[in-house]
Motif scaffolding. Structure first.
Motif, PDB file in Angstrom:
ATOM      1  N   VAL A   1     -36.763  10.520 -45.490  1.00  0.00           N
ATOM      2  CA  VAL A   1     -35.474   9.822 -45.408  1.00  0.00           C
ATOM      3  C   VAL A   1     -34.580  10.203 -46.588  1.00  0.00           C
ATOM      4  O   VAL A   1     -33.365  10.426 -46.430  1.00  0.00           O
ATOM      5  N   SER A   2     -35.142  10.292 -47.778  1.00  0.00           N
ATOM      6  CA  SER A   2     -34.367  10.653 -48.958  1.00  0.00           C
ATOM      7  C   SER A   2     -33.836  12.073 -48.848  1.00  0.00           C
ATOM      8  O   SER A   2     -32.691  12.347 -49.235  1.00  0.00           O
ATOM      9  N   ALA A   3     -34.648  13.001 -48.319  1.00  0.00           N
ATOM     10  CA  ALA A   3     -34.205  14.391 -48.177  1.00  0.00           C
ATOM     11  C   ALA A   3     -33.055  14.490 -47.183  1.00  0.00           C
ATOM     12  O   ALA A   3     -32.035  15.152 -47.462  1.00  0.00           O
ATOM     13  N   PHE A   4     -33.193  13.849 -46.028  1.00  0.00           N
ATOM     14  CA  PHE A   4     -32.109  13.872 -45.041  1.00  0.00           C
ATOM     15  C   PHE A   4     -30.830  13.263 -45.613  1.00  0.00           C
ATOM     16  O   PHE A   4     -29.740  13.850 -45.530  1.00  0.00           O
ATOM     17  N   SER A   5     -30.959  12.091 -46.185  1.00  0.00           N
ATOM     18  CA  SER A   5     -29.788  11.361 -46.672  1.00  0.00           C
ATOM     19  C   SER A   5     -29.144  12.081 -47.856  1.00  0.00           C
ATOM     20  O   SER A   5     -27.914  12.205 -47.922  1.00  0.00           O
ATOM     21  N   GLY A   6     -29.964  12.539 -48.796  1.00  0.00           N
ATOM     22  CA  GLY A   6     -29.421  13.220 -49.967  1.00  0.00           C
ATOM     23  C   GLY A   6     -28.718  14.505 -49.606  1.00  0.00           C
ATOM     24  O   GLY A   6     -27.637  14.804 -50.146  1.00  0.00           O
ATOM     25  N   TYR A   7     -29.288  15.267 -48.695  1.00  0.00           N
ATOM     26  CA  TYR A   7     -28.647  16.518 -48.263  1.00  0.00           C
ATOM     27  C   TYR A   7     -27.331  16.236 -47.554  1.00  0.00           C
ATOM     28  O   TYR A   7     -26.330  16.927 -47.787  1.00  0.00           O
ATOM     29  N   ALA A   8     -27.312  15.219 -46.686  1.00  0.00           N
ATOM     30  CA  ALA A   8     -26.078  14.885 -45.970  1.00  0.00           C
ATOM     31  C   ALA A   8     -24.986  14.427 -46.935  1.00  0.00           C
ATOM     32  O   ALA A   8     -23.816  14.840 -46.817  1.00  0.00           O
ATOM     33  N   LEU A   9     -25.337  13.593 -47.899  1.00  0.00           N
ATOM     34  CA  LEU A   9     -24.339  13.110 -48.852  1.00  0.00           C
ATOM     35  C   LEU A   9     -23.850  14.218 -49.774  1.00  0.00           C
ATOM     36  O   LEU A   9     -22.709  14.157 -50.257  1.00  0.00           O
ATOM     37  N   ALA A  10     -24.675  15.212 -50.033  1.00  0.00           N
ATOM     38  CA  ALA A  10     -24.277  16.297 -50.932  1.00  0.00           C
ATOM     39  C   ALA A  10     -23.512  17.409 -50.219  1.00  0.00           C
ATOM     40  O   ALA A  10     -22.691  18.084 -50.843  1.00  0.00           O
ATOM     41  N   THR A  11     -23.757  17.595 -48.918  1.00  0.00           N
ATOM     42  CA  THR A  11     -23.210  18.764 -48.207  1.00  0.00           C
ATOM     43  C   THR A  11     -21.998  18.427 -47.358  1.00  0.00           C
ATOM     44  O   THR A  11     -21.004  19.166 -47.362  1.00  0.00           O
ATOM     45  N   TYR A  12     -22.052  17.324 -46.641  1.00  0.00           N
ATOM     46  CA  TYR A  12     -20.999  17.005 -45.682  1.00  0.00           C
ATOM     47  C   TYR A  12     -19.912  16.153 -46.325  1.00  0.00           C
ATOM     48  O   TYR A  12     -20.161  15.373 -47.243  1.00  0.00           O
ATOM     49  N   ARG A  13     -18.708  16.335 -45.820  1.00  0.00           N
ATOM     50  CA  ARG A  13     -17.556  15.548 -46.261  1.00  0.00           C
ATOM     51  C   ARG A  13     -17.130  14.649 -45.112  1.00  0.00           C
ATOM     52  O   ARG A  13     -16.736  15.139 -44.046  1.00  0.00           O
ATOM     53  N   PHE A  14     -17.233  13.346 -45.294  1.00  0.00           N
ATOM     54  CA  PHE A  14     -16.860  12.410 -44.249  1.00  0.00           C
ATOM     55  C   PHE A  14     -16.316  11.144 -44.897  1.00  0.00           C
ATOM     56  O   PHE A  14     -16.565  10.875 -46.084  1.00  0.00           O
ATOM     57  N   ARG A  15     -15.585  10.366 -44.122  1.00  0.00           N
ATOM     58  CA  ARG A  15     -14.970   9.157 -44.630  1.00  0.00           C
ATOM     59  C   ARG A  15     -16.050   8.117 -44.947  1.00  0.00           C
ATOM     60  O   ARG A  15     -16.960   7.883 -44.163  1.00  0.00           O
ATOM     61  N   GLY A  16     -15.934   7.527 -46.123  1.00  0.00           N
ATOM     62  CA  GLY A  16     -16.886   6.513 -46.547  1.00  0.00           C
ATOM     63  C   GLY A  16     -18.093   7.067 -47.271  1.00  0.00           C
ATOM     64  O   GLY A  16     -19.019   6.294 -47.576  1.00  0.00           O
ATOM     65  N   ARG A  17     -18.107   8.373 -47.556  1.00  0.00           N
ATOM     66  CA  ARG A  17     -19.275   8.957 -48.218  1.00  0.00           C
ATOM     67  C   ARG A  17     -19.492   8.360 -49.597  1.00  0.00           C
ATOM     68  O   ARG A  17     -20.605   7.961 -49.964  1.00  0.00           O
ATOM     69  N   GLU A  18     -18.445   8.281 -50.378  1.00  0.00           N
ATOM     70  CA  GLU A  18     -18.572   7.738 -51.731  1.00  0.00           C
ATOM     71  C   GLU A  18     -18.896   6.245 -51.710  1.00  0.00           C
ATOM     72  O   GLU A  18     -19.611   5.749 -52.580  1.00  0.00           O
ATOM     73  N   THR A  19     -18.394   5.545 -50.709  1.00  0.00           N
ATOM     74  CA  THR A  19     -18.729   4.118 -50.591  1.00  0.00           C
ATOM     75  C   THR A  19     -20.216   3.934 -50.333  1.00  0.00           C
ATOM     76  O   THR A  19     -20.870   3.065 -50.942  1.00  0.00           O
TER      77      THR A  19
END
Length: 302
Positions: free
Chosen positions: A111-129
């Motif tokens: 779960v951490s690998a999926f989530s961390g990669y998505a937050l680091a690679t993709y740009r989407f609304r609400g990412r920083e939140t």
């Protein structure tokens, strides 16, 4: 008027100019302070471990009558008594801890690998939140979350089950945070974009390019989660009532409570605590080699 030449004293071998003879420079003495501090910290941390190792070798009589750091002769008897206690319930506790820690750490790492990669690679609304909420979760003490987790699992009728201990451990805010930071540093955006341009799907880019680069960081997440779940006491204490589902921490706690009325059980508790540390030491020795992997080795092999 004649001048008399006064011979200058040559510096003694081994002494630096401008310093007293035989005295090390001030900078060198200051540099020793961190080393001495680390040595004191190591002694502070290892002293209880040394006590447990030595006390596990003592019989009940030797435990209270001999010098603290003098090895005893009763380890074999302690081991046999611990294995025979309640038909080997100690090893059932060890098996429960292994189940909780291995499965929980693996799922949490995924779960951490999926989530961390998505937050680091993709740009989407609400990412920083989302990331800020995860940071708040890192700062949240586990004792605050234990009771709400119990109430939620009680509504789902999952208390006093293996899932009641396993499910809350899957999502680790610190693991997601660490995975995002590591993915942002270890996975170059150019390599990911090159994989996309070659026609690879997002899943293939993640599994064949990004994930091999993230292995050292994910090993760290797995180790942290394994140790945290193995040593976890509060969550099983709240969730479980059947002692056959207890992990080793809760099982030793109940054994220690019984030792208040039966001092002979103290040797079993100490021996059990010593044996419970061995899997953590073995795990660290086995997986530490993964930290030396080249961060780009996976991309080159792909």
């Amino acid at each position: 008027m004649s001048s008399v030449a006064v011979p200058q004293a040559e510096p003694v071998a081994g002494s630096a100019p401008g310093t007293a003879q035989g005295r090390p420079p001030l900078r060198r003495r200051i540099a020793l302070i961190p080393t001495v501090t680390l040595l004191l910290g190591a002694v502070y941390c290892l002293l209880p471990v040394a006590w447990v190792v030595i006390a596990a070798t003592k019989s009940g009589r030797e435990l209270f009558s001999t010098f603290t750091f003098l090895p005893g002769t009763g380890f074999a008897d302690n081991f046999q008594d611990l294995s025979a206690y309640r038909d080997g319930v100690y090893w059932q506790w060890m098996g429960n801890s292994a189940l909780y820690a291995v499965l929980g750490a693996l799922l949490s790492t995924c779960v951490s690998a999926f989530s961390g990669y998505a937050l680091a690679t993709y740009r989407f609304r609400g990412r920083e939140t989302i990331f800020n909420v995860l940071l708040a979760g890192v700062l949240m003490p586990p004792v605050i979350l234990a009771v709400p987790q119990y109430l939620l699992l009680a509504e789902a009728d999952l208390t006093d089950s293996y899932l009641s201990v396993l499910l809350p451990q899957i999502l680790s805010p610190y693991g997601v945070y660490l995975a995002r930071i590591y993915a942002a540093a270890a996975v170059p955006a150019d390599v990911v974009e090159a994989g996309r341009m070659d026609g690879a799907s997002e899943w293939r880019v993640f599994t064949r390019i990004a994930l091999p680069m993230m292995i050292p960081g994910m090993v760290t997440v797995f180790l942290f989660q394994f140790v945290a779940i193995w040593n976890n006491f509060l969550l099983p204490y709240i969730m479980l009532s059947d002692d056959e589902k207890f992990p080793i921490t809760l099982g030793l706690f109940t054994l220690l409570e019984q030792g208040a009325n039966t001092p002979a059980l103290y040797t079993l508790v100490i021996t059990g605590a010593f044996l419970a540390v061995l899997p953590l030491v073995a795990l660290f020795l086995v997986i530490q080699r993964f930290w030396s992997l080249d961060l780009l080795s996976g991309a080159v092999k792909s």
